[in-house]
Design a protein around this motif. Structure first.
Motif, PDB file in Angstrom:
ATOM      1  N   MET A 140       7.173 -40.273 -17.116  1.00 16.66           N
ATOM      2  CA  MET A 140       6.989 -38.821 -17.259  1.00 16.66           C
ATOM      3  C   MET A 140       8.309 -38.174 -17.682  1.00 16.66           C
ATOM      4  N   ASN A 141       8.281 -37.415 -18.791  1.00 18.27           N
ATOM      5  CA  ASN A 141       9.518 -36.788 -19.240  1.00 18.27           C
ATOM      6  C   ASN A 141       9.801 -35.512 -18.447  1.00 18.27           C
ATOM      7  N   GLY A 142      11.004 -34.959 -18.711  1.00 17.80           N
ATOM      8  CA  GLY A 142      11.437 -33.797 -17.941  1.00 17.80           C
ATOM      9  C   GLY A 142      10.557 -32.583 -18.126  1.00 17.80           C
ATOM     10  N   GLU A 143      10.031 -32.394 -19.354  1.00 19.82           N
ATOM     11  CA  GLU A 143       9.196 -31.229 -19.623  1.00 19.82           C
ATOM     12  C   GLU A 143       7.897 -31.276 -18.824  1.00 19.82           C
ATOM     13  N   LYS A 144       7.246 -32.441 -18.805  1.00 17.27           N
ATOM     14  CA  LYS A 144       5.991 -32.561 -18.056  1.00 17.27           C
ATOM     15  C   LYS A 144       6.228 -32.392 -16.565  1.00 17.27           C
ATOM     16  N   LEU A 145       7.330 -32.961 -16.074  1.00 14.06           N
ATOM     17  CA  LEU A 145       7.662 -32.818 -14.648  1.00 14.06           C
ATOM     18  C   LEU A 145       7.904 -31.357 -14.305  1.00 14.06           C
ATOM     19  N   LEU A 146       8.622 -30.668 -15.184  1.00 15.32           N
ATOM     20  CA  LEU A 146       8.908 -29.258 -14.944  1.00 15.32           C
ATOM     21  C   LEU A 146       7.629 -28.430 -14.933  1.00 15.32           C
ATOM     22  N   LYS A 147       6.694 -28.744 -15.820  1.00 20.80           N
ATOM     23  CA  LYS A 147       5.424 -28.019 -15.858  1.00 20.80           C
ATOM     24  C   LYS A 147       4.605 -28.272 -14.598  1.00 20.80           C
ATOM     25  N   LEU A 148       4.687 -29.472 -14.049  1.00 23.23           N
ATOM     26  CA  LEU A 148       4.007 -29.762 -12.781  1.00 23.23           C
ATOM     27  C   LEU A 148       4.617 -28.944 -11.647  1.00 23.23           C
ATOM     28  N   VAL A 149       5.945 -28.852 -11.639  1.00 28.24           N
ATOM     29  CA  VAL A 149       6.631 -28.055 -10.615  1.00 28.24           C
ATOM     30  C   VAL A 149       6.243 -26.576 -10.740  1.00 28.24           C
ATOM     31  N   ILE A 150       6.170 -26.087 -11.980  1.00 29.48           N
ATOM     32  CA  ILE A 150       5.786 -24.696 -12.213  1.00 29.48           C
ATOM     33  C   ILE A 150       4.361 -24.437 -11.727  1.00 29.48           C
ATOM     34  N   SER A 151       3.447 -25.366 -12.026  1.00 29.55           N
ATOM     35  CA  SER A 151       2.058 -25.233 -11.551  1.00 29.55           C
ATOM     36  C   SER A 151       2.018 -25.189 -10.033  1.00 29.55           C
ATOM     37  N   PHE A 152       2.809 -26.041  -9.406  1.00 31.59           N
ATOM     38  CA  PHE A 152       2.874 -26.071  -7.945  1.00 31.59           C
ATOM     39  C   PHE A 152       3.410 -24.749  -7.400  1.00 31.59           C
ATOM     40  N   LEU A 153       4.438 -24.194  -8.044  1.00 24.02           N
ATOM     41  CA  LEU A 153       5.027 -22.937  -7.573  1.00 24.02           C
ATOM     42  C   LEU A 153       4.082 -21.758  -7.759  1.00 24.02           C
ATOM     43  N   VAL A 154       3.263 -21.786  -8.823  1.00 21.22           N
ATOM     44  CA  VAL A 154       2.261 -20.732  -9.001  1.00 21.22           C
ATOM     45  C   VAL A 154       1.283 -20.747  -7.825  1.00 21.22           C
ATOM     46  N   VAL A 155       0.852 -21.947  -7.440  1.00 24.45           N
ATOM     47  CA  VAL A 155      -0.057 -22.091  -6.298  1.00 24.45           C
ATOM     48  C   VAL A 155       0.633 -21.620  -5.022  1.00 24.45           C
ATOM     49  N   VAL A 156       1.905 -22.019  -4.835  1.00 28.87           N
ATOM     50  CA  VAL A 156       2.671 -21.612  -3.653  1.00 28.87           C
ATOM     51  C   VAL A 156       2.818 -20.093  -3.599  1.00 28.87           C
ATOM     52  N   GLN A 157       3.085 -19.497  -4.750  1.00 29.97           N
ATOM     53  CA  GLN A 157       3.232 -18.040  -4.822  1.00 29.97           C
ATOM     54  C   GLN A 157       1.952 -17.331  -4.405  1.00 29.97           C
ATOM     55  N   VAL A 158       0.821 -17.808  -4.905  1.00 31.52           N
ATOM     56  CA  VAL A 158      -0.467 -17.207  -4.560  1.00 31.52           C
ATOM     57  C   VAL A 158      -0.766 -17.408  -3.077  1.00 31.52           C
ATOM     58  N   LEU A 159      -0.529 -18.623  -2.570  1.00 31.79           N
ATOM     59  CA  LEU A 159      -0.778 -18.893  -1.150  1.00 31.79           C
ATOM     60  C   LEU A 159       0.134 -18.056  -0.259  1.00 31.79           C
ATOM     61  N   GLY A 160       1.402 -17.898  -0.672  1.00 38.50           N
ATOM     62  CA  GLY A 160       2.329 -17.065   0.092  1.00 38.50           C
ATOM     63  C   GLY A 160       1.856 -15.625   0.165  1.00 38.50           C
ATOM     64  N   PHE A 161       1.285 -15.140  -0.943  1.00 37.75           N
ATOM     65  CA  PHE A 161       0.765 -13.779  -0.960  1.00 37.75           C
ATOM     66  C   PHE A 161      -0.502 -13.668  -0.114  1.00 37.75           C
ATOM     67  N   VAL A 162      -1.425 -14.620  -0.281  1.00 36.76           N
ATOM     68  CA  VAL A 162      -2.703 -14.574   0.430  1.00 36.76           C
ATOM     69  C   VAL A 162      -2.498 -14.644   1.939  1.00 36.76           C
ATOM     70  N   PHE A 163      -1.595 -15.542   2.366  1.00 34.90           N
ATOM     71  CA  PHE A 163      -1.381 -15.737   3.806  1.00 34.90           C
ATOM     72  C   PHE A 163      -0.206 -14.920   4.335  1.00 34.90           C
ATOM     73  N   LYS A 164       0.279 -13.997   3.484  1.00 25.74           N
ATOM     74  CA  LYS A 164       1.330 -13.059   3.893  1.00 25.74           C
ATOM     75  C   LYS A 164       2.588 -13.764   4.409  1.00 25.74           C
ATOM     76  N   ASN A 165       2.951 -14.848   3.711  1.00 24.17           N
ATOM     77  CA  ASN A 165       4.195 -15.550   4.017  1.00 24.17           C
ATOM     78  C   ASN A 165       5.233 -15.074   3.006  1.00 24.17           C
ATOM     79  N   SER A 166       6.040 -14.102   3.406  1.00 23.96           N
ATOM     80  CA  SER A 166       6.964 -13.464   2.474  1.00 23.96           C
ATOM     81  C   SER A 166       8.025 -14.429   1.950  1.00 23.96           C
ATOM     82  N   LEU A 167       8.438 -15.400   2.773  1.00 25.73           N
ATOM     83  CA  LEU A 167       9.463 -16.352   2.335  1.00 25.73           C
ATOM     84  C   LEU A 167       8.957 -17.204   1.171  1.00 25.73           C
ATOM     85  N   LEU A 168       7.754 -17.776   1.328  1.00 26.41           N
ATOM     86  CA  LEU A 168       7.171 -18.588   0.258  1.00 26.41           C
ATOM     87  C   LEU A 168       6.946 -17.747  -0.998  1.00 26.41           C
ATOM     88  N   TYR A 169       6.402 -16.567  -0.791  1.00 19.95           N
ATOM     89  CA  TYR A 169       6.074 -15.696  -1.921  1.00 19.95           C
ATOM     90  C   TYR A 169       7.314 -15.293  -2.704  1.00 19.95           C
TER      91      TYR A 169
END
Length: 231
Positions: free
Chosen positions: A1-30
């Protein structure tokens, strides 16, 4: 896996984390995900491009500034956000000039443009008229913000229908997501606060920047088929 694909996976994960942080009112994660996401998306440009262009870097810095402004400015936050978006959109007009080719449309292209532009124009005026009174003193810059993304999206669609290349598609998708995020932000702030709109906004904003970066690093390749000239 090259760096670009790995970075896109991390970005996808952070989008999910951001949404979950907002939904569950976890300000640190968000807040952490919200602050890191734009920088990682911009990093894709430096990993993927074969030649770094100064104007691209300026646009990315403007996007980062606009995204991070919420962490540094407490007073007149909405005004600062709108002005920041206007600055970004003014810069993006360069890409309309850069993308321009002689327009050659068949009847199907014209029908698609007229229908899409008419629907978007109705949405644009309905949204602004609904927001004008609620925006108060911000209604002028709010209108300018919506007008700029309106022009960017319409002309971006014209370029894509005319050229139908991968590069023109990325630009159109980026403008579409910027338009979605702007309308949702203004409607949520001034008209009707909605939990669902805020969640969608968290998804559309990073997608808009990611698609713009994809546009920057993609080569121009004409894909338009000449097989179907009639509607």
């Amino acid at each position: 896996m090259n760096g670009e694909k790995l970075l896109k996976l991390v970005i996808s994960f952070l989008v999910v984390v951001q949404v979950l942080g907002f939904v569950f009112k976890n300000s640190l994660l968000y807040l952490c995900a919200n602050a890191i996401l734009p920088a990682l998306i911009a990093l894709i440009y430096f990993i993927s491009t074969k030649r770094i262009k100064l104007f691209h870097v300026v646009v990315l810095l403007a996007l980062l500034f606009n995204k991070w402004i919420v962490f540094f400015i407490e007073n007149n936050l909405m005004k600062s956000l709108i002005i920041g978006r206007i600055m970004v959109y003014v810069l993006l007009f360069y890409f309309l000039y850069y993308n321009h080719k002689s327009f050659k449309y068949n009847s199907r292209d014209v029908f698609t443009l007229v229908l899409g532009s008419s629907l978007y124009t109705v949405i644009f005026f309905m949204a602004y008229l609904s927001l004008k009174e609620q925006m108060g003193e911000l209604h002028v810059i709010g209108f300018l913000n919506l007008l700029l993304i309106y022009i960017l999206l319409i002309v971006g669609a014209m370029h894509y229908i005319n050229i139908q290349s991968e590069k023109s598609l990325w630009f159109f998708l980026s403008m579409l997501n910027f338009a979605f995020s702007d309308f949702m932000l203004l409607l949520d702030t001034f008209y009707l606060q909605s939990y669902e709109l805020e969640v969608l906004l968290l998804i559309c904003e990073p997608l808009a920047i990611l698609f713009l970066v994809n546009y920057m690093v993609t080569k121009s390749l004409k894909l338009k088929s000449e097989e179907f000239e009639g509607f």
